[in-house]
Design a protein around this motif. Sequence first.
Motif, PDB file in Angstrom:
ATOM      1  N   UNK A   1      10.756 -31.217 -12.751  1.00  0.00           N
ATOM      2  CA  UNK A   1      10.483 -31.567 -11.362  1.00  0.00           C
ATOM      3  C   UNK A   1      11.490 -32.608 -10.912  1.00  0.00           C
ATOM      4  N   UNK A   2      11.951 -32.470  -9.689  1.00  0.00           N
ATOM      5  CA  UNK A   2      12.808 -33.473  -9.073  1.00  0.00           C
ATOM      6  C   UNK A   2      11.928 -34.358  -8.195  1.00  0.00           C
TER       7      UNK A   2
ATOM      8  N   UNK B   1      19.831 -34.707 -18.889  1.00  0.00           N
ATOM      9  CA  UNK B   1      19.016 -35.407 -19.875  1.00  0.00           C
ATOM     10  C   UNK B   1      17.673 -34.701 -20.074  1.00  0.00           C
ATOM     11  N   UNK B   2      17.063 -34.244 -18.983  1.00  0.00           N
ATOM     12  CA  UNK B   2      15.793 -33.516 -19.084  1.00  0.00           C
ATOM     13  C   UNK B   2      15.981 -32.205 -19.847  1.00  0.00           C
ATOM     14  N   UNK B   3      17.052 -31.488 -19.556  1.00  0.00           N
ATOM     15  CA  UNK B   3      17.330 -30.240 -20.273  1.00  0.00           C
ATOM     16  C   UNK B   3      17.618 -30.501 -21.742  1.00  0.00           C
ATOM     17  N   UNK B   4      18.265 -31.603 -22.040  1.00  0.00           N
ATOM     18  CA  UNK B   4      18.524 -31.959 -23.434  1.00  0.00           C
ATOM     19  C   UNK B   4      17.230 -32.104 -24.212  1.00  0.00           C
ATOM     20  N   UNK B   5      16.218 -32.708 -23.598  1.00  0.00           N
ATOM     21  CA  UNK B   5      14.925 -32.872 -24.264  1.00  0.00           C
ATOM     22  C   UNK B   5      14.230 -31.525 -24.442  1.00  0.00           C
TER      23      UNK B   5
ATOM     24  N   UNK C   1      17.357 -40.081  -7.459  1.00  0.00           N
ATOM     25  CA  UNK C   1      16.411 -39.079  -7.920  1.00  0.00           C
ATOM     26  C   UNK C   1      16.123 -39.274  -9.403  1.00  0.00           C
ATOM     27  N   UNK C   2      14.930 -38.889  -9.781  1.00  0.00           N
ATOM     28  CA  UNK C   2      14.553 -38.826 -11.187  1.00  0.00           C
ATOM     29  C   UNK C   2      14.039 -37.424 -11.461  1.00  0.00           C
ATOM     30  N   UNK C   3      13.984 -37.082 -12.737  1.00  0.00           N
ATOM     31  CA  UNK C   3      13.587 -35.740 -13.144  1.00  0.00           C
ATOM     32  C   UNK C   3      12.487 -35.852 -14.187  1.00  0.00           C
ATOM     33  N   UNK C   4      11.390 -35.183 -13.922  1.00  0.00           N
ATOM     34  CA  UNK C   4      10.229 -35.232 -14.790  1.00  0.00           C
ATOM     35  C   UNK C   4      10.174 -33.938 -15.587  1.00  0.00           C
ATOM     36  N   UNK C   5      10.066 -34.082 -16.887  1.00  0.00           N
ATOM     37  CA  UNK C   5       9.895 -32.952 -17.794  1.00  0.00           C
ATOM     38  C   UNK C   5       8.407 -32.862 -18.097  1.00  0.00           C
ATOM     39  N   UNK C   6       7.800 -31.728 -17.764  1.00  0.00           N
ATOM     40  CA  UNK C   6       6.351 -31.603 -17.870  1.00  0.00           C
ATOM     41  C   UNK C   6       5.949 -30.249 -18.437  1.00  0.00           C
TER      42      UNK C   6
ATOM     43  N   UNK D   1       3.681 -27.661 -17.618  1.00  0.00           N
ATOM     44  CA  UNK D   1       3.002 -27.300 -16.379  1.00  0.00           C
ATOM     45  C   UNK D   1       1.618 -26.681 -16.605  1.00  0.00           C
ATOM     46  N   UNK D   2       1.377 -26.124 -17.768  1.00  0.00           N
ATOM     47  CA  UNK D   2       0.066 -25.543 -18.057  1.00  0.00           C
ATOM     48  C   UNK D   2      -0.991 -26.618 -18.288  1.00  0.00           C
ATOM     49  N   UNK D   3      -0.567 -27.744 -18.840  1.00  0.00           N
ATOM     50  CA  UNK D   3      -1.521 -28.781 -19.214  1.00  0.00           C
ATOM     51  C   UNK D   3      -1.360 -30.062 -18.392  1.00  0.00           C
ATOM     52  N   UNK D   4      -0.449 -30.034 -17.411  1.00  0.00           N
ATOM     53  CA  UNK D   4      -0.169 -31.219 -16.585  1.00  0.00           C
ATOM     54  C   UNK D   4       0.119 -32.425 -17.473  1.00  0.00           C
ATOM     55  N   UNK D   5       0.904 -32.146 -18.484  1.00  0.00           N
ATOM     56  CA  UNK D   5       1.236 -33.149 -19.490  1.00  0.00           C
ATOM     57  C   UNK D   5       2.668 -33.618 -19.259  1.00  0.00           C
ATOM     58  N   UNK D   6       2.820 -34.769 -18.625  1.00  0.00           N
ATOM     59  CA  UNK D   6       4.142 -35.327 -18.389  1.00  0.00           C
ATOM     60  C   UNK D   6       4.670 -35.858 -19.704  1.00  0.00           C
ATOM     61  N   UNK D   7       5.805 -35.344 -20.074  1.00  0.00           N
ATOM     62  CA  UNK D   7       6.375 -35.743 -21.341  1.00  0.00           C
ATOM     63  C   UNK D   7       7.274 -36.950 -21.172  1.00  0.00           C
ATOM     64  N   UNK D   8       8.242 -36.847 -20.281  1.00  0.00           N
ATOM     65  CA  UNK D   8       9.159 -37.962 -20.070  1.00  0.00           C
ATOM     66  C   UNK D   8       9.792 -37.872 -18.696  1.00  0.00           C
ATOM     67  N   UNK D   9      10.352 -38.998 -18.292  1.00  0.00           N
ATOM     68  CA  UNK D   9      11.069 -39.093 -17.028  1.00  0.00           C
ATOM     69  C   UNK D   9      12.527 -39.381 -17.356  1.00  0.00           C
ATOM     70  N   UNK D  10      13.451 -38.671 -16.696  1.00  0.00           N
ATOM     71  CA  UNK D  10      14.874 -38.769 -16.995  1.00  0.00           C
ATOM     72  C   UNK D  10      15.686 -39.091 -15.741  1.00  0.00           C
ATOM     73  N   UNK D  11      16.831 -39.736 -15.915  1.00  0.00           N
ATOM     74  CA  UNK D  11      17.671 -40.054 -14.757  1.00  0.00           C
ATOM     75  C   UNK D  11      18.525 -38.879 -14.283  1.00  0.00           C
ATOM     76  N   UNK D  12      18.705 -37.853 -15.137  1.00  0.00           N
ATOM     77  CA  UNK D  12      19.542 -36.704 -14.777  1.00  0.00           C
ATOM     78  C   UNK D  12      18.891 -35.400 -15.220  1.00  0.00           C
ATOM     79  N   UNK D  13      19.307 -34.316 -14.582  1.00  0.00           N
ATOM     80  CA  UNK D  13      18.870 -32.976 -14.981  1.00  0.00           C
ATOM     81  C   UNK D  13      19.336 -32.695 -16.404  1.00  0.00           C
TER      82      UNK D  13
END
Length: 101
Positions: A57-58, A22-26, A1-6, A8-20
């Motif tokens: 997002x997962x 890591x995404x929360x850290x960002x 699984x990968x985790x996308x940090x986005x 959601x209002x602007x559909x702006x994908x910021x980064x893709x992370x290997x763990x939850x």
Amino acid sequence: MTYVFEDDLHFDVTRIFPTVEAAMGEIRRRVALPYEHEDNEAPCVSPTCGCRRYCIYECGERDLPYAGYPGRKVHVCTISAEGVVWEDGFEAELTNWEVDC
């Protein structure tokens, strides 16, 4: 699984992370920055939409890039000039993801 940090209002994908984690850290890093910082700057210029709604997002590797994310989604927080509003219950929901994996 990968985790996308986005944003959601602007559909702006910021980064893709290997763990939850890591995404929360960002997200936590961005929340600690001033609202005016370029990393928090919303793509729209209207003062009425100058906020970011950060979600995680997962998704599977094959769902990238931008395939509508058929996996789970958690709204974490909204950041604006007024401050940060954390979504109630997001931490418990993300913890459940880690247990399910």
